[in-house]
Design an enzyme around this catalytic site. Structure first.
Site, mmCIF file in Angstrom:
data_model
loop_
_atom_site.group_PDB
_atom_site.id
_atom_site.type_symbol
_atom_site.label_atom_id
_atom_site.label_comp_id
_atom_site.label_asym_id
_atom_site.label_seq_id
_atom_site.Cartn_x
_atom_site.Cartn_y
_atom_site.Cartn_z
ATOM 1 C CG HIS A 72 12.660 -25.592 -45.417
ATOM 2 N ND1 HIS A 72 13.100 -25.149 -44.190
ATOM 3 C CD2 HIS A 72 11.952 -24.565 -45.945
ATOM 4 C CE1 HIS A 72 12.668 -23.911 -43.985
ATOM 5 N NE2 HIS A 72 11.961 -23.548 -45.029
ATOM 6 C CE1 TYR A 196 16.645 -28.876 -37.477
ATOM 7 C CE2 TYR A 196 16.223 -29.360 -35.165
ATOM 8 C CZ TYR A 196 15.794 -29.324 -36.478
ATOM 9 O OH TYR A 196 14.527 -29.754 -36.790
ATOM 10 N N PRO A 288 11.430 -32.913 -29.288
ATOM 11 C CG PRO A 288 11.038 -30.674 -28.779
ATOM 12 C CD PRO A 288 11.227 -32.009 -28.152
ATOM 13 C CE LYS A 292 11.754 -38.155 -38.254
ATOM 14 N NZ LYS A 292 11.470 -37.115 -39.225
ATOM 15 C CE1 TYR A 380 14.898 -32.289 -38.805
ATOM 16 C CE2 TYR A 380 13.953 -31.882 -40.981
ATOM 17 C CZ TYR A 380 14.176 -31.484 -39.679
ATOM 18 O OH TYR A 380 13.672 -30.284 -39.236
HETATM 19 P P1 RFL Z 1 -2.372 -33.684 -29.253
HETATM 20 O O1 RFL Z 1 -2.014 -32.647 -30.261
HETATM 21 O O2 RFL Z 1 -1.856 -33.529 -27.883
HETATM 22 O O3 RFL Z 1 -3.947 -33.778 -29.237
HETATM 23 C C1 RFL Z 1 -4.650 -34.527 -28.246
HETATM 24 C C2 RFL Z 1 -6.011 -33.917 -28.056
HETATM 25 O O4 RFL Z 1 -6.738 -34.672 -27.088
HETATM 26 C C3 RFL Z 1 -7.393 -33.792 -26.179
HETATM 27 N N1 RFL Z 1 -7.607 -34.482 -24.893
HETATM 28 C C4 RFL Z 1 -8.798 -34.990 -24.509
HETATM 29 N N2 RFL Z 1 -9.996 -35.034 -25.125
HETATM 30 C C5 RFL Z 1 -11.021 -35.636 -24.461
HETATM 31 N N3 RFL Z 1 -10.887 -36.177 -23.211
HETATM 32 C C6 RFL Z 1 -9.701 -36.163 -22.564
HETATM 33 N N4 RFL Z 1 -9.572 -36.709 -21.348
HETATM 34 C C7 RFL Z 1 -8.589 -35.558 -23.223
HETATM 35 N N5 RFL Z 1 -7.286 -35.365 -22.890
HETATM 36 C C8 RFL Z 1 -6.729 -34.724 -23.906
HETATM 37 C C9 RFL Z 1 -6.438 -32.621 -26.074
HETATM 38 O O5 RFL Z 1 -7.094 -31.430 -25.619
HETATM 39 C C10 RFL Z 1 -5.946 -32.509 -27.511
HETATM 40 O O6 RFL Z 1 -6.754 -31.641 -28.292
HETATM 41 O O7 RFL Z 1 -1.924 -35.143 -29.746
HETATM 42 P P2 RFL Z 1 -1.825 -35.775 -31.219
HETATM 43 O O8 RFL Z 1 -3.064 -35.493 -32.003
HETATM 44 O O9 RFL Z 1 -1.360 -37.152 -31.021
HETATM 45 O O10 RFL Z 1 -0.671 -34.926 -31.968
HETATM 46 C C11 RFL Z 1 0.660 -34.993 -31.553
HETATM 47 C C12 RFL Z 1 1.367 -33.663 -31.811
HETATM 48 O O11 RFL Z 1 0.608 -32.630 -31.253
HETATM 49 C C13 RFL Z 1 2.798 -33.645 -31.228
HETATM 50 O O12 RFL Z 1 3.440 -34.884 -31.401
HETATM 51 C C14 RFL Z 1 3.688 -32.562 -31.878
HETATM 52 O O13 RFL Z 1 3.198 -31.284 -31.603
HETATM 53 C C15 RFL Z 1 5.128 -32.681 -31.383
HETATM 54 N N6 RFL Z 1 5.993 -31.605 -31.892
HETATM 55 C C16 RFL Z 1 6.531 -31.654 -33.175
HETATM 56 N N7 RFL Z 1 6.197 -32.670 -34.012
HETATM 57 C C17 RFL Z 1 6.643 -32.684 -35.305
HETATM 58 O O14 RFL Z 1 6.327 -33.634 -36.048
HETATM 59 N N8 RFL Z 1 7.432 -31.667 -35.822
HETATM 60 C C18 RFL Z 1 7.801 -30.620 -35.046
HETATM 61 O O15 RFL Z 1 8.456 -29.715 -35.565
HETATM 62 C C19 RFL Z 1 7.382 -30.598 -33.668
HETATM 63 N N9 RFL Z 1 7.697 -29.578 -32.855
HETATM 64 C C20 RFL Z 1 6.312 -30.514 -31.073
HETATM 65 C C21 RFL Z 1 7.182 -29.510 -31.583
HETATM 66 C C22 RFL Z 1 5.787 -30.391 -29.781
HETATM 67 C C23 RFL Z 1 6.105 -29.304 -29.003
HETATM 68 N N10 RFL Z 1 5.505 -29.243 -27.715
HETATM 69 C C24 RFL Z 1 4.903 -28.094 -27.189
HETATM 70 C C25 RFL Z 1 5.285 -30.461 -26.976
HETATM 71 C C26 RFL Z 1 7.525 -28.428 -30.817
HETATM 72 C C27 RFL Z 1 7.014 -28.322 -29.508
HETATM 73 C C28 RFL Z 1 7.461 -27.139 -28.704
HETATM 74 C C1 PHB Z 2 9.173 -25.709 -34.859
HETATM 75 O O1 PHB Z 2 9.216 -24.923 -35.827
HETATM 76 O O2 PHB Z 2 8.384 -25.538 -33.916
HETATM 77 C C2 PHB Z 2 10.113 -26.851 -34.825
HETATM 78 C C3 PHB Z 2 10.898 -27.129 -35.925
HETATM 79 C C4 PHB Z 2 11.794 -28.191 -35.881
HETATM 80 C C5 PHB Z 2 11.879 -28.966 -34.741
HETATM 81 C C6 PHB Z 2 11.081 -28.703 -33.650
HETATM 82 C C7 PHB Z 2 10.190 -27.630 -33.683
HETATM 83 O O3 PHB Z 2 12.769 -29.985 -34.708
#
Ligand code: RFL
Ligand code: PHB
Length: 385
Positions: A72, A196, A288, A292, A380
């Site tokens: 993108h 957005y 989110p 980031k 971004y």
């Molecule tokens: P995770 O992915 O939470 O993984 C942590 C892992 O640790 C396990 N765990 C344990 N294991 C052993 N013992 C324990 N006591 C434990 N407790 C937990 C868990 O089961 C899990 O498997 O953390 P990590 O690896 O630091 O990754 C971070 C990302 O997952 C997170 O920052 C992103 O998903 C945030 N996020 C977004 N980030 C972006 O860069 N771009 C995006 O577009 C974006 N969109 C989003 C998002 C997060 C969202 N939610 C649901 C919070 C959109 C959403 C809706």
């Molecule tokens: C997503 O596709 O889940 C998504 C994209 C952009 C964002 C957050 C989530 O800023």
């Protein structure tokens, strides 16, 4: 059992760290509380910075990303129906790639050759101020792993940060009074790029996973229940927050996933306690809006992997000593940007009419200022390490 680095958590942070260490010949074991299928079933991020793509390349897992990821060159903002395209490539010569976190996780899991223990219960961290070891239970049996270092990559609710004495950590937090209700649907995205949208009824986001799969979000109150949202109610609400042409063009259908994510900004400092290091969501959370979270997890573990590689190659702890300060400097800039995007685009009833006028002024300023657009594009698409 003995290893060099015990990694807690098999999310993107833990898996990427493990891969970088394995490629450098450093032994590591991942302990994960959930099953591999559960981890793969979580629908989360979708946007990768160029730096994250380069890291996936370095880790040798970018083949499918290059085939299937969608490059993108810009994104759209919509404010009460008025549209503004931010041309990343034209403004800062950089782009982002749309490729789901689920796919990143799948590719990293497939590449992993070192040991992973899934469904490890009651993980406990011991003596991480001295000679560290980790215990866990599996099928009723307690296991022990001795190690040189522990990497806490276990997300916001994990055991690693919680194991550090609270007086050794300073935490900073802002909880927003709303969350994002997200829907995944097997329909083509409404637009080529993300939209957005700010509307007086609340924020909305049109995102995507592939040419045939879309991801949409609407801002909802923090205490909202997902059961209160039928698919029809969701689509109606989303349409009302978009400009008429987009609302008209959107293809809707039965949701294949629907969930609510709370919005929070959070940082714990420092990222090191003795032989324990924190990376990714274990150390910080961003709302989110700036896309980031996953990207910060990637940049944290890139820095930590380089510091560990330096330690094992040269017996120098300079990189490890510097990890916390170096990572936090980048983390705080991403915290600022995510907070700013959130403030611009969401409705904050408590800010009243003055707050809405300020948001409108911010959007108008962005619309008329190349400098402001460059700042958005620079943040971004990802600041340098
Ligand atoms: P995770 O992915 O939470 O993984 C942590 C892992 O640790 C396990 N765990 C344990 N294991 C052993 N013992 C324990 N006591 C434990 N407790 C937990 C868990 O089961 C899990 O498997 O953390 P990590 O690896 O630091 O990754 C971070 C990302 O997952 C997170 O920052 C992103 O998903 C945030 N996020 C977004 N980030 C972006 O860069 N771009 C995006 O577009 C974006 N969109 C989003 C998002 C997060 C969202 N939610 C649901 C919070 C959109 C959403 C809706
Ligand atoms: C997503 O596709 O889940 C998504 C994209 C952009 C964002 C957050 C989530 O800023």
């Amino acid at each position: 059992m003995r290893t060099q680095v015990a990694i807690i958590g098999s999310g993107p942070a833990g898996l990427m760290l493990g891969q970088l260490l394995t490629l450098a010949g450093i032994d590591n074991v991942i302990l994960e509380r959930k099953s591999a299928d559960y981890v793969l079933g979580r629908i989360r991020a979708g946007v990768l910075e160029q730096g994250s793509v380069e890291l996936l390349q370095r880790a040798g897992v970018a083949g499918r990303l290059h085939r299937e990821g969608l490059v993108h060159h810009g994104t759209d903002l919509s404010f009460d129906g008025d549209r503004l395209r931010i041309d990343f490539t034209g403004l800062v010569g950089r782009h982002v790639t749309v490729y789901g976190q689920t796919e990143v996780t799948r590719d990293l899991m497939a590449a992993r050759t070192a040991t992973s223990v899934y469904e490890a219960e009651d993980v406990e961290l011991h003596d991480f101020d001295g000679q560290p070891w980790v215990t866990w239970k599996k099928d009723g049996v307690t296991h022990r792993l001795d190690c040189d270092y522990i990497a806490g990559c276990d997300g916001y609710h994990g055991v690693s940060r919680a194991s550090i004495p609270s007086d050794a950590l300073t935490t900073f937090e802002r909880v927003y009074p709303f969350g994002w209700l997200g829907v995944l649907v097997d329909k083509p995205p409404v637009a080529e790029e993300l939209i957005y949208a700010h509307h007086e009824r609340g924020f909305a986001l049109c995102s995507q996973r592939s040419p045939t799969r879309s991801r949409y979000y609407v801002q909802v109150p923090a205490d909202e229940k997902v059961e209160s949202w039928s698919d029809d109610r969701f689509w109606d609400e989303l349409r009302r927050r978009l400009d008429p042409a987009t609302a008209e063009a959107m293809q809707t259908g039965a949701s294949i996933e629907k969930s609510i994510a709370p919005l929070r900004s959070f940082v714990a400092e420092p990222l090191r306690f003795g032989k324990l290091f924190l990376s990714g969501d274990a150390a910080h959370i961003v709302p989110p809006t700036g896309a980031k979270g996953l990207n910060l997890a990637m940049s944290d573990v890139a820095m930590l992997a380089d510091a560990l590689i330096e330690f094992y190659a040269e017996r120098s702890s300079a990189g490890l000593d510097n990890y916390s300060a170096k990572a936090l400097s980048r983390i705080w800039k991403a915290e600022r940007f995510s907070w700013w995007m959130t403030s611009l685009l969401h409705t904050f009833p408590e800010n009243g009419p003055f707050g809405r006028r300020i948001q409108r002024a911010e959007f108008d300023y962005l619309s008329g200022s190349v400098a402001a657009q460059q700042s958005l594009a620079e943040n971004y698409t990802g600041l340098p390490a």
